[in-house]
Design a protein around this motif. Sequence first.
Motif, mmCIF file in Angstrom:
data_model
loop_
_atom_site.group_PDB
_atom_site.id
_atom_site.type_symbol
_atom_site.label_atom_id
_atom_site.label_comp_id
_atom_site.label_asym_id
_atom_site.label_seq_id
_atom_site.Cartn_x
_atom_site.Cartn_y
_atom_site.Cartn_z
ATOM 1 N N GLN A 228 -17.750 6.781 -10.659
ATOM 2 C CA GLN A 228 -17.580 5.400 -11.101
ATOM 3 C C GLN A 228 -16.284 5.259 -11.901
ATOM 4 O O GLN A 228 -16.020 6.032 -12.821
ATOM 5 N N GLY A 229 -15.501 4.276 -11.570
ATOM 6 C CA GLY A 229 -14.256 3.997 -12.270
ATOM 7 C C GLY A 229 -13.043 4.671 -11.665
ATOM 8 O O GLY A 229 -11.898 4.313 -12.003
ATOM 9 N N ASP A 230 -13.244 5.647 -10.771
ATOM 10 C CA ASP A 230 -12.107 6.380 -10.200
ATOM 11 C C ASP A 230 -11.187 5.468 -9.385
ATOM 12 O O ASP A 230 -9.963 5.493 -9.549
ATOM 13 N N ILE A 231 -11.777 4.682 -8.489
ATOM 14 C CA ILE A 231 -10.951 3.828 -7.635
ATOM 15 C C ILE A 231 -10.216 2.788 -8.461
ATOM 16 O O ILE A 231 -9.030 2.511 -8.236
ATOM 17 N N GLN A 232 -10.898 2.224 -9.449
ATOM 18 C CA GLN A 232 -10.252 1.229 -10.305
ATOM 19 C C GLN A 232 -9.055 1.825 -11.031
ATOM 20 O O GLN A 232 -8.019 1.169 -11.193
ATOM 21 N N SER A 233 -9.183 3.086 -11.464
ATOM 22 C CA SER A 233 -8.073 3.745 -12.152
ATOM 23 C C SER A 233 -6.890 3.949 -11.217
ATOM 24 O O SER A 233 -5.730 3.738 -11.599
ATOM 25 N N ALA A 234 -7.176 4.352 -9.980
ATOM 26 C CA ALA A 234 -6.105 4.558 -9.014
ATOM 27 C C ALA A 234 -5.419 3.240 -8.679
ATOM 28 O O ALA A 234 -4.184 3.176 -8.558
ATOM 29 N N LEU A 235 -6.189 2.165 -8.539
ATOM 30 C CA LEU A 235 -5.602 0.859 -8.245
ATOM 31 C C LEU A 235 -4.758 0.365 -9.416
ATOM 32 O O LEU A 235 -3.707 -0.247 -9.221
ATOM 33 N N ALA A 236 -5.221 0.644 -10.633
ATOM 34 C CA ALA A 236 -4.442 0.266 -11.811
ATOM 35 C C ALA A 236 -3.117 1.013 -11.839
ATOM 36 O O ALA A 236 -2.069 0.456 -12.201
ATOM 37 N N ALA A 237 -3.150 2.275 -11.430
ATOM 38 C CA ALA A 237 -1.923 3.064 -11.375
ATOM 39 C C ALA A 237 -0.984 2.515 -10.313
ATOM 40 O O ALA A 237 0.229 2.379 -10.544
ATOM 41 N N ALA A 238 -1.513 2.195 -9.130
ATOM 42 C CA ALA A 238 -0.690 1.641 -8.057
ATOM 43 C C ALA A 238 -0.045 0.342 -8.502
ATOM 44 O O ALA A 238 1.127 0.075 -8.199
ATOM 45 N N SER A 239 -0.777 -0.468 -9.237
ATOM 46 C CA SER A 239 -0.245 -1.731 -9.728
ATOM 47 C C SER A 239 0.843 -1.510 -10.775
ATOM 48 O O SER A 239 1.863 -2.197 -10.796
ATOM 49 N N ALA A 240 0.648 -0.502 -11.632
ATOM 50 C CA ALA A 240 1.593 -0.249 -12.725
ATOM 51 C C ALA A 240 2.955 0.194 -12.222
ATOM 52 O O ALA A 240 3.972 -0.052 -12.877
ATOM 53 N N ILE A 241 3.005 0.834 -11.045
ATOM 54 C CA ILE A 241 4.278 1.363 -10.581
ATOM 55 C C ILE A 241 4.845 0.592 -9.378
ATOM 56 O O ILE A 241 5.677 1.110 -8.649
ATOM 57 N N GLN A 266 1.395 -5.080 -3.112
ATOM 58 C CA GLN A 266 1.494 -4.372 -1.839
ATOM 59 C C GLN A 266 0.958 -2.956 -1.936
ATOM 60 O O GLN A 266 0.236 -2.486 -1.048
ATOM 61 N N ARG A 267 1.263 -2.264 -3.003
ATOM 62 C CA ARG A 267 0.817 -0.887 -3.160
ATOM 63 C C ARG A 267 -0.704 -0.822 -3.271
ATOM 64 O O ARG A 267 -1.352 0.051 -2.683
ATOM 65 N N VAL A 268 -1.266 -1.748 -4.021
ATOM 66 C CA VAL A 268 -2.718 -1.820 -4.134
ATOM 67 C C VAL A 268 -3.334 -2.133 -2.768
ATOM 68 O O VAL A 268 -4.336 -1.522 -2.368
ATOM 69 N N ARG A 269 -2.731 -3.085 -2.049
ATOM 70 C CA ARG A 269 -3.288 -3.516 -0.764
ATOM 71 C C ARG A 269 -3.334 -2.372 0.242
ATOM 72 O O ARG A 269 -4.339 -2.164 0.926
ATOM 73 N N TRP A 270 -2.244 -1.586 0.320
ATOM 74 C CA TRP A 270 -2.197 -0.547 1.353
ATOM 75 C C TRP A 270 -3.040 0.668 0.996
ATOM 76 O O TRP A 270 -3.634 1.298 1.864
ATOM 77 N N PHE A 271 -3.112 1.008 -0.279
ATOM 78 C CA PHE A 271 -4.027 2.079 -0.655
ATOM 79 C C PHE A 271 -5.463 1.656 -0.375
ATOM 80 O O PHE A 271 -6.270 2.438 0.144
ATOM 81 N N THR A 272 -5.778 0.398 -0.697
ATOM 82 C CA THR A 272 -7.123 -0.116 -0.464
ATOM 83 C C THR A 272 -7.456 -0.105 1.022
ATOM 84 O O THR A 272 -8.583 0.241 1.410
ATOM 85 N N ARG A 273 -6.490 -0.481 1.854
ATOM 86 C CA ARG A 273 -6.744 -0.467 3.293
ATOM 87 C C ARG A 273 -7.087 0.944 3.769
ATOM 88 O O ARG A 273 -8.013 1.139 4.567
ATOM 89 N N GLY A 274 -6.368 1.925 3.275
ATOM 90 C CA GLY A 274 -6.632 3.302 3.672
ATOM 91 C C GLY A 274 -7.991 3.792 3.221
ATOM 92 O O GLY A 274 -8.728 4.418 3.982
ATOM 93 N N ILE A 275 -8.350 3.496 1.977
ATOM 94 C CA ILE A 275 -9.598 4.031 1.445
ATOM 95 C C ILE A 275 -10.814 3.272 1.984
ATOM 96 O O ILE A 275 -11.935 3.794 2.005
ATOM 97 N N GLN A 276 -10.625 2.045 2.428
ATOM 98 C CA GLN A 276 -11.736 1.286 2.993
ATOM 99 C C GLN A 276 -11.979 1.610 4.459
ATOM 100 O O GLN A 276 -13.116 1.596 4.921
ATOM 101 N N THR A 277 -10.913 1.901 5.207
ATOM 102 C CA THR A 277 -11.050 2.119 6.648
ATOM 103 C C THR A 277 -11.045 3.585 7.042
ATOM 104 O O THR A 277 -11.650 3.967 8.042
ATOM 105 N N GLY A 278 -10.335 4.421 6.295
ATOM 106 C CA GLY A 278 -10.206 5.827 6.662
ATOM 107 C C GLY A 278 -9.464 6.021 7.966
ATOM 108 O O GLY A 278 -9.541 7.085 8.582
#
Length: 291
Positions: A228-241, A266-278
Motif C-alpha cells: 500500500q502506498g508504493d504506486i502513489q510514491s512512484a507516481l509522485a516521483a514521476a510528477s516531481a521530475i 506525461q511521465r505519470v500517464r505513461w508509467f501508469t499505462r505500463g503498470i495497468q496493462t503490462g
Amino acid sequence: MRWDGDRQSDNVEDRRGDGGGGGGGFGIGGGTLGIGSVAIALLGSWFFGVSPGTILNLLSGGGGTQQVQQAPSHPPATDRETQFVRTVLGYTEDTWTQIFKSNGATYSPPRLVLFSRRTQTACGTGQSATGPFYCPADRKVYIDLSFFQLMQQRFKVGGEFTQAYVIAHEVGHHVQNLLGISGKVDSARRNLSETQANAMSVRLELQADCFAGVWAYHTNQAKQIIEQGDIQSALAAASAIGDDALQRQSQGEVVPDSFTHGTSEQRVRWFTRGIQTGSVEQCNTFEARQL
C-alpha cells in the motif's frame, strides 16, 4: 515493497572505494556542468536516459564509442541497500526474460555498476551529479546509491518502490537498446533541429517510463511486491521530475521546446499505462498522437 528473500542478481559490478576522485564536470562552451553551476542539470538528472557524454556527443554530431579502461570490480557488498538493488535487478531479469521469450527472442540482461562520485564508462566519465544512467555502448546501468538520499532531501520522494522504479526505468533503456529503438532515435536526431531532437528524446524517455510500469506489473503478478502506498510514491516521483516541474523550480519559467523527458503529467500517464496493462505494445510512444 516486499522483496526480502528473493533471488539477487549476480550482474553487478561494485566499484565503490576505487578512488574515482571528484570535482570538475562536463565542459559546455568553456564552462562546466555540475552541481554548483547549473541547477537544472542536477534536478533533471533523475531518470537521465543515457550519460551526459553520450548526449553531448550526439548533439555535436558525433557518435563514436570512447575507449575506456575497465575499473577493477569487487564482489557486491552485503549491506541491505546493495542487496535490494541486486534483488530489483534480478526482478528485471526475470520479467524481461519471460517477455522476450514469449515473443520468440532471448533477453540479454545489462550489468549494473555501483560507484561513488565518478567512474569511467564507454560513454565518457559518469558522475554522481548525473544521477542513475544507462550507457548503450557498454550495456551497463550506473548508479551512485547516494543519489537516492538526495532525491529524498530535494524532492521529498523516496521509498524502496520508488528506487526500484528508477532502476527499472534505466533497464527500460537497455530494452530499447536491444530492440534497436535507441539506435534509430540516435540516427534520426542527427538530422533534426534541436527542438525536433528534444521531442524525440521525450518519446524515448516516456517509453522507458512505460517499460518501467510493464516491469512493475509483471513482477507484482509473480512476486506480489507492491504494498500500500508504493504506486502513489512512484507516481509522485514521476510528477516531481517532469521537465515542466524541474524548469519551474530551477528557473521560474517553462520552456517546452527544451523538454527532453516529458512533463509531469506525461511521465505519470505513461508509467501508469505500463503498470495497468503490462503490455509492451501499449508503450509505443513514437506513434502516439498525444503524449
